[in-house]
Design a protein around this motif. Structure first.
Motif, short mmCIF file in Angstrom:
data_model
loop_
_atom_site.label_atom_id
_atom_site.label_comp_id
_atom_site.label_asym_id
_atom_site.label_seq_id
_atom_site.Cartn_x
_atom_site.Cartn_y
_atom_site.Cartn_z
N VAL A 151 3.77 5.45 -6.48
CA VAL A 151 2.97 5.71 -7.78
C VAL A 151 2.86 6.84 -8.75
O VAL A 151 2.57 6.97 -9.37
CB VAL A 151 1.38 5.03 -7.35
CG1 VAL A 151 0.70 6.48 -6.40
CG2 VAL A 151 0.57 4.80 -8.84
N THR A 152 3.58 8.03 -7.87
CA THR A 152 3.74 9.08 -8.92
C THR A 152 4.85 9.20 -9.73
O THR A 152 4.71 10.13 -10.35
CB THR A 152 3.71 9.98 -7.05
OG1 THR A 152 4.73 10.38 -6.65
CG2 THR A 152 2.18 10.42 -6.79
N GLY A 153 5.94 8.29 -9.14
CA GLY A 153 7.16 8.41 -9.89
C GLY A 153 8.17 9.90 -9.48
O GLY A 153 8.80 10.27 -10.60
N ILE A 163 -1.16 8.62 -14.99
CA ILE A 163 -1.97 7.81 -16.57
C ILE A 163 -3.63 8.51 -16.70
O ILE A 163 -4.01 7.97 -15.63
CB ILE A 163 -1.98 6.16 -16.77
CG1 ILE A 163 -0.56 6.16 -16.36
CG2 ILE A 163 -2.32 5.94 -17.58
CD1 ILE A 163 0.20 5.01 -16.13
N GLY A 164 -3.95 9.43 -17.59
CA GLY A 164 -5.00 9.73 -17.17
C GLY A 164 -5.27 11.21 -16.37
O GLY A 164 -4.14 11.82 -17.33
N SER A 234 2.65 0.96 -13.01
CA SER A 234 1.60 1.73 -14.39
C SER A 234 0.62 1.28 -13.91
O SER A 234 -1.15 1.52 -14.01
CB SER A 234 2.29 1.66 -15.69
OG SER A 234 2.56 2.06 -15.64
N MET A 235 0.63 -0.21 -13.16
CA MET A 235 -1.13 -0.91 -13.25
C MET A 235 -1.99 0.10 -12.11
O MET A 235 -3.29 0.28 -12.26
CB MET A 235 -1.04 -2.15 -13.26
CG MET A 235 -2.22 -3.22 -12.76
SD MET A 235 -1.71 -4.79 -12.81
CE MET A 235 -0.44 -5.38 -10.82
N LEU A 236 -0.98 -0.20 -11.12
CA LEU A 236 -1.63 0.80 -9.80
C LEU A 236 -2.36 1.76 -9.55
O LEU A 236 -3.15 2.27 -9.50
CB LEU A 236 -0.57 0.74 -9.09
CG LEU A 236 -1.28 1.16 -7.76
CD1 LEU A 236 -2.11 0.67 -6.81
CD2 LEU A 236 0.16 1.86 -6.49
N SER A 237 -1.02 2.71 -10.97
CA SER A 237 -2.21 4.48 -11.28
C SER A 237 -3.13 4.18 -12.28
O SER A 237 -4.31 4.77 -12.12
CB SER A 237 -0.86 4.74 -12.25
OG SER A 237 -0.63 5.71 -12.37
N LYS A 238 -3.52 2.62 -13.43
CA LYS A 238 -4.00 3.17 -13.64
C LYS A 238 -5.75 2.69 -12.87
O LYS A 238 -6.80 2.58 -13.52
CB LYS A 238 -4.17 1.81 -15.10
CG LYS A 238 -3.65 2.23 -15.78
CD LYS A 238 -2.75 1.38 -16.99
CE LYS A 238 -1.92 1.13 -17.94
NZ LYS A 238 -1.87 0.21 -18.89
N VAL A 239 -4.88 1.68 -11.82
CA VAL A 239 -6.74 1.77 -10.82
C VAL A 239 -7.40 3.00 -10.22
O VAL A 239 -8.44 2.42 -10.00
CB VAL A 239 -5.77 0.46 -10.02
CG1 VAL A 239 -6.52 0.12 -8.40
CG2 VAL A 239 -5.15 -1.23 -9.86
N PHE A 240 -6.28 3.30 -10.01
CA PHE A 240 -6.60 4.79 -9.24
C PHE A 240 -7.05 6.00 -10.30
O PHE A 240 -8.56 6.18 -9.83
CB PHE A 240 -5.23 5.59 -8.74
CG PHE A 240 -4.49 5.02 -8.12
CD1 PHE A 240 -4.94 3.86 -7.28
CD2 PHE A 240 -3.40 6.18 -7.45
CE1 PHE A 240 -4.49 3.66 -6.17
CE2 PHE A 240 -2.19 5.67 -6.09
CZ PHE A 240 -2.76 4.68 -5.27
N SER A 242 -9.15 4.62 -12.53
CA SER A 242 -10.57 3.36 -12.09
C SER A 242 -11.62 4.04 -11.48
O SER A 242 -12.98 4.38 -11.47
CB SER A 242 -9.78 2.67 -12.85
OG SER A 242 -10.10 2.10 -11.39
N GLY A 243 -11.32 4.15 -10.50
CA GLY A 243 -12.01 5.33 -9.56
C GLY A 243 -11.39 4.35 -8.52
O GLY A 243 -12.01 4.22 -6.49
N ALA A 244 -10.85 3.02 -8.52
CA ALA A 244 -10.69 1.51 -7.44
C ALA A 244 -9.59 2.09 -6.78
O ALA A 244 -9.85 0.92 -5.87
CB ALA A 244 -10.62 0.55 -8.26
N GLY A 245 -9.20 3.13 -6.31
CA GLY A 245 -8.21 3.88 -5.71
C GLY A 245 -8.81 4.01 -4.42
O GLY A 245 -8.29 3.89 -3.13
#
Length: 285
Positions: A151-153, A163-164, A234-240, A242-245
């Motif tokens: 997720v960090t690439g 992302i963010g 990228s979808m997982l990074s956006k989850v992180f 959002s706080g939902a990680g």
């Protein structure tokens, strides 16, 4: 004392191998079977019976297998592409009078997640509830041995790609700890303490910014995580972001839960265990 003495593992997913190893490491290992479309795809320990299942949609056949082996509980370890098949697994489990179904929820919370896709984990659980099948869910956060890299690439450009802002805390748990916890509670807790319960694990906790600081890595603010599987990562990074990680995240309330709904609240059920931290396992990125 658990009433569960025999388990069927559906799918040969990544986390499934850790769960199988942990079951077999118990003082009194339970009976294990693996249902697989390709039994020869990997080598299983000799204590495990592998049964070929060509089509989970053949509910009657899968139910017959479960009954023939006198299975008490079914665990799904399928990846994202196999989520829809969980409904068929659940139908077979219900028909075979299975006591507990464990859906493939090994990740971030999904309850009330804002996604209308019929193939989501949350939709699967709605279906499992609707047919009156008891379940147990395990929220683990990111897998320490894989999530930090993917997720960090970081393996693509040597940077922590974000992302963010990357400031929200994320839950991480080592794969061996996940397998050990699942095997421990399923073979030691009574069914009443397992049925329709959510277990929120957390081996360690840190934001992507924290990870960059821990490993002295440059941060790259990006619109997409670079490398293979960019869309999914990228979808997982956006989850992180959002706080939902965090395994304690509540979509319903838009914040972290407290008490038994907090991240890592289930850790206490494995009292003798020392949970591995990220930097116990990964010394450099």
């Amino acid at each position: 004392m658990s009433e569960l003495h025999s388990f069927a593992i559906c799918g040969s997913g990544y986390i499934g191998s850790f769960i199988i190893s942990a079951f077999l490491a118990r003082d009194s290992p339970p009976k294990l079977i693996v249902l697989s479309r390709n039994p020869k795809s990997k080598n299983y320990p000799p204590q495990v019976t592998v049964v070929r299942v060509d089509d989970y949609g053949d509910v009657d056949n899968v139910a017959r297998i479960l009954m023939a082996h006198k299975i008490d509980a079914v665990l799904s370890t399928v990846g994202y592409g196999g989520i829809r098949a969980q409904r068929e697994m659940a139908d077979a489990a219900k028909k075979a009078n299975i006591m507990l179904f464990v859906p493939s929820e090994f990740g971030s919370p999904t309850d009330d997640a804002p996604n209308e896709d019929e193939d989501t984990k949350w939709r699967s659980l709605e279906y499992i509830n609707a047919i009156g099948l008891s379940w147990a869910k395990f929220y683990t956060g990111g897998f320490i041995n894989t999530a930090l890299y993917s997720v960090t690439g970081v393996r693509v450009n040597g940077k922590i790609n974000i992302i963010g802002k990357g400031q929200n805390p994320v839950s991480f748990t080592l794969e061996e700890d996940i397998g050990g916890f699942v095997a421990h509670v399923l073979t030691s807790l009574p069914l009443s303490s397992l049925s329709n319960k959510i277990f929120r694990l957390e081996g360690d906790r840190g934001s992507l910014q924290d990870i960059a600081e821990w490993y002295h890595k440059e941060v790259a603010y990006v619109e997409a995580i670079p490398g293979p599987r960019s869309e999914n990562l990228s979808m997982l990074s956006k989850v992180f972001e959002s706080g939902a990680g965090s395994t304690g995240w509540s979509f319903q309330h838009g914040r972290e839960g407290k008490g038994c709904s907090a991240a890592g609240s289930a850790n206490k059920l494995w009292q003798t265990h020392r949970w591995k931290k990220i930097r116990d396992v990964i010394t450099s990125l």
